[in-house]
Write an enzyme that holds these catalytic residues in place. Structure first.
Site, PDB file in Angstrom:
ATOM      1  N   LYS A 133      -5.136   1.854   8.067  1.00  0.00           N
ATOM      2  CA  LYS A 133      -3.821   1.222   7.956  1.00  0.00           C
ATOM      3  C   LYS A 133      -3.884   0.030   8.893  1.00  0.00           C
ATOM      4  CE  LYS A 133      -1.260   5.491   6.968  1.00  0.00           C
ATOM      5  NZ  LYS A 133      -0.516   6.629   7.566  1.00  0.00           N
ATOM      6  N   LYS A 155       1.494  16.331   0.649  1.00  0.00           N
ATOM      7  CA  LYS A 155       1.694  16.597   2.069  1.00  0.00           C
ATOM      8  C   LYS A 155       1.727  18.113   2.263  1.00  0.00           C
ATOM      9  CE  LYS A 155       2.253  12.380   3.726  1.00  0.00           C
ATOM     10  NZ  LYS A 155       1.477  11.821   4.854  1.00  0.00           N
ATOM     11  N   GLY A 182      -0.563   3.880   3.744  1.00  0.00           N
ATOM     12  CA  GLY A 182       0.712   3.179   3.766  1.00  0.00           C
ATOM     13  C   GLY A 182       1.674   3.864   4.713  1.00  0.00           C
ATOM     14  N   SER A 212       1.467   9.199  -2.610  1.00  0.00           N
ATOM     15  CA  SER A 212       1.590  10.206  -1.567  1.00  0.00           C
ATOM     16  C   SER A 212       2.929  10.902  -1.776  1.00  0.00           C
ATOM     17  CB  SER A 212       1.549   9.515  -0.191  1.00  0.00           C
ATOM     18  OG  SER A 212       1.870  10.424   0.822  1.00  0.00           O
ATOM     19  N   LYS A 271      -1.750  12.624  -3.651  1.00  0.00           N
ATOM     20  CA  LYS A 271      -1.871  13.213  -2.309  1.00  0.00           C
ATOM     21  C   LYS A 271      -0.656  14.081  -2.049  1.00  0.00           C
ATOM     22  CE  LYS A 271      -1.153  10.854   2.102  1.00  0.00           C
ATOM     23  NZ  LYS A 271      -1.605   9.665   2.857  1.00  0.00           N
ATOM     24  N   ASP A 295      -2.607  15.986   2.894  1.00  0.00           N
ATOM     25  CA  ASP A 295      -2.431  15.321   4.192  1.00  0.00           C
ATOM     26  C   ASP A 295      -1.538  16.192   5.068  1.00  0.00           C
ATOM     27  OD1 ASP A 295      -2.095  13.622   6.334  1.00  0.00           O
ATOM     28  OD2 ASP A 295      -1.215  11.968   5.183  1.00  0.00           O
ATOM     29  N   ASP A 350      -6.732   9.696   9.738  1.00  0.00           N
ATOM     30  CA  ASP A 350      -5.678   8.677   9.664  1.00  0.00           C
ATOM     31  C   ASP A 350      -5.227   8.394  11.104  1.00  0.00           C
ATOM     32  OD1 ASP A 350      -3.187   7.403   9.508  1.00  0.00           O
ATOM     33  OD2 ASP A 350      -2.359   8.658   7.943  1.00  0.00           O
ATOM     34  N   GLU A 398      -6.722  15.123   4.750  1.00  0.00           N
ATOM     35  CA  GLU A 398      -6.387  14.047   5.681  1.00  0.00           C
ATOM     36  C   GLU A 398      -5.755  14.606   6.953  1.00  0.00           C
ATOM     37  OE1 GLU A 398      -4.230  10.975   3.617  1.00  0.00           O
ATOM     38  OE2 GLU A 398      -3.569  10.014   5.467  1.00  0.00           O
TER      39      GLU A 398
HETATM   40  O1  OSB Z   1       0.221  10.051   6.895  1.00  0.00           O
HETATM   41  O2  OSB Z   1      -0.204   8.589   5.445  1.00  0.00           O
HETATM   42  C1  OSB Z   1       0.630   9.171   6.162  1.00  0.00           C
HETATM   43  C2  OSB Z   1       4.148   7.930   5.352  1.00  0.00           C
HETATM   44  C3  OSB Z   1       4.695   7.893   6.609  1.00  0.00           C
HETATM   45  C4  OSB Z   1       3.959   8.313   7.682  1.00  0.00           C
HETATM   46  C5  OSB Z   1       2.636   8.763   7.502  1.00  0.00           C
HETATM   47  C6  OSB Z   1       2.068   8.770   6.253  1.00  0.00           C
HETATM   48  C7  OSB Z   1       2.856   8.393   5.149  1.00  0.00           C
HETATM   49  C8  OSB Z   1       2.381   8.479   3.779  1.00  0.00           C
HETATM   50  C9  OSB Z   1       3.100   7.624   2.747  1.00  0.00           C
HETATM   51  O3  OSB Z   1       1.541   9.245   3.392  1.00  0.00           O
HETATM   52  C10 OSB Z   1       2.269   6.497   2.280  1.00  0.00           C
HETATM   53  C11 OSB Z   1       3.109   5.539   1.465  1.00  0.00           C
HETATM   54  O4  OSB Z   1       3.474   5.905   0.360  1.00  0.00           O
HETATM   55  O5  OSB Z   1       3.409   4.428   1.968  1.00  0.00           O
HETATM   56 MG    MG Z   2      -1.842  10.285   6.609  1.00  0.00          MG
END
Ligand code: OSB
Ligand code: MG
Length: 380
Positions: free
Chosen positions: A274, A175, A302, A148, A173, A200, A250, A225
């Site tokens: 999660k 953001k 995560g 991510s 992924k 995401d 999510d 996402e």
């Molecule tokens: O939306 O999945 C998410 C990290 C912090 C808060 C929300 C998210 C995330 C990630 C990182 O996408 C996932 C990771 O690398 O642990």
């Molecule tokens: Mg997410």
């Protein structure tokens, strides 16, 4: 469906003799920017539960501020110390489901309840001398993972994608947020035509942005996402009718009830589970099984966890309906040094499941002491 979950009374009831609640701070190697803001460090509650001379570990995945969901680190610490620990200390539980049932009536607070339940699952598996995955019903020795990537410039993003694709990660992924969406996805897709790519938004858009989001259809994303509000399943169902790209939820999925509503209304064609967000394993297993009934794949998200939460995520990811790569990438991407002794590193996009009983990691007590902000002990 999940097979072989050990939920019967397989041993004498387990009495929780004591607990430690720490607040831990780890600097992030790279600041992590999502639509709601930037994290420079990972500050989290770390819970240890004691029973039968063994220890179970879990961390809370909430942020210091209520930016991802409503829970906060300080709120979680307070609820744990004043309500949840007093409720379970000195008590005996037939199995983790019994502990789940005791905490379930408390409204919301799924991340805080998850931390307590997850530490008990680790402890429970250790008393059975089994890896947590076996107790959950999984069997894989390694799981597929992707990365991510936080919001960054186009050049930086291209560099990072190239690096992680070369390392063998199985999905990238990106953001996104308003003003940083179509262009970044277009450029990455043009440079990497064949990778599994997703986006995401962390709830940055509203239903009024439907036509912009529909323009992402041309980039062949595996899914988008959580484009809309964290607490809105309905509008995601409306949006899905306007998109070809599958929606993955999510933030909106914290309980089996949330999952049922999303699945029945076609608001989620993929679900990010999660365990730390969903109240723990009992809820996560139900969400996993319910999704499978609807032929909806799940994957493991995560929250930039330390090795403790990362190990939990890896064990969960061994279940059969985790059919897409998770976010549980190498710990060395996040931290200079982890709080566990084992190195949780992916090889060619596959993360090995830590071996041994429970979650299979041990605390690096020296380093942990160094990064611990506060520590409280509780006895029954
Ligand atoms: O939306 O999945 C998410 C990290 C912090 C808060 C929300 C998210 C995330 C990630 C990182 O996408 C996932 C990771 O690398 O642990
Ligand atoms: Mg997410």
């Amino acid at each position: 469906m999940t097979k072989g979950v050990i939920d019967a009374q397989t041993r004498a009831p387990l009495r929780i003799d004591g607990a430690e609640l720490r607040l831990v701070r780890l600097a992030l190697l790279t600041p992590f920017t999502i639509s709601t803001g930037t994290l420079y460090e990972k500050v989290f509650p770390l819970l240890t539960l004691h029973a039968d001379g063994l220890e179970g570990y879990a961390e809370g995945v909430m942020d210091p501020l209520p930016d991802y969901l409503e829970e906060t680190v300080s709120g979680a610490m307070d609820l744990t110390r004043t309500v949840l620990l007093p409720q379970i200390l000195g008590k005996s539980f037939d199995n983790p489901q019994a502990l789940h049932g005791l905490l379930a009536p408390w409204r919301g607070n799924f991340m805080t309840k998850a931390m307590v339940e997850m530490a008990f699952w680790d402890l429970w598996a250790k008393t059975l001398s089994l890896p947590l995955k076996t107790v959950l019903g999984g069997s894989a020795d390694a799981v597929d993972v992707g990365v991510s990537l936080g919001i960054a410039s186009v050049e930086e993003t291209i560099d990072r994608v190239a690096t992680y694709v070369a390392e063998g990660y199985k999905r990238i992924k990106l953001k996104i947020k308003p003003g940083h969406d179509l262009d970044i996805v277009r450029v990455v897709r043009a440079r990497f035509p064949h990778i599994h790519l997703t986006a995401d938004a962390n709830s940055a858009y509203s239903i009024a942005d439907s036509s912009l989001l529909a323009r992402l259809d041309e980039f062949d994303l595996d899914y988008i996402e959580q484009p809309l509000a964290w607490n809105d399943i309905h509008d995601h169902a409306v949006l899905q009718k306007r998109l070809k790209t599958p929606i993955c939820l999510d933030e909106s999925i914290r309980s089996p009830e949330d999952a049922r509503k999303a699945l029945q209304s076609d608001a989620a064609r993929v679900i990010n589970i999660k365990v730390g967000r969903s109240g723990g394993y009992v809820n996560s297993l139900r969400i996993h099984d319910l999704s499978e009934v609807f032929s909806v794949p799940v994957w493991c998200g995560g929250m930039l966890e330390s090795g403790v939460g990362r190990a939990h995520n890896i064990h969960l990811s061994t279940l059969s309906n985790f059919r897409k790569p998770g976010d549980t990438s190498s710990a060395s991407r996040y931290f200079q040094r982890d709080i566990v002794e084992q190195r949780l590193e992916a090889v060619d996009g596959r993360m090995p499941v830590p071996q041994g009983s429970g979650i299979g990691v041990t605390l690096d007590e020296d380093f942990l002491a160094h990064v611990t902000i506060s520590r409280e002990s509780f006895t029954a």
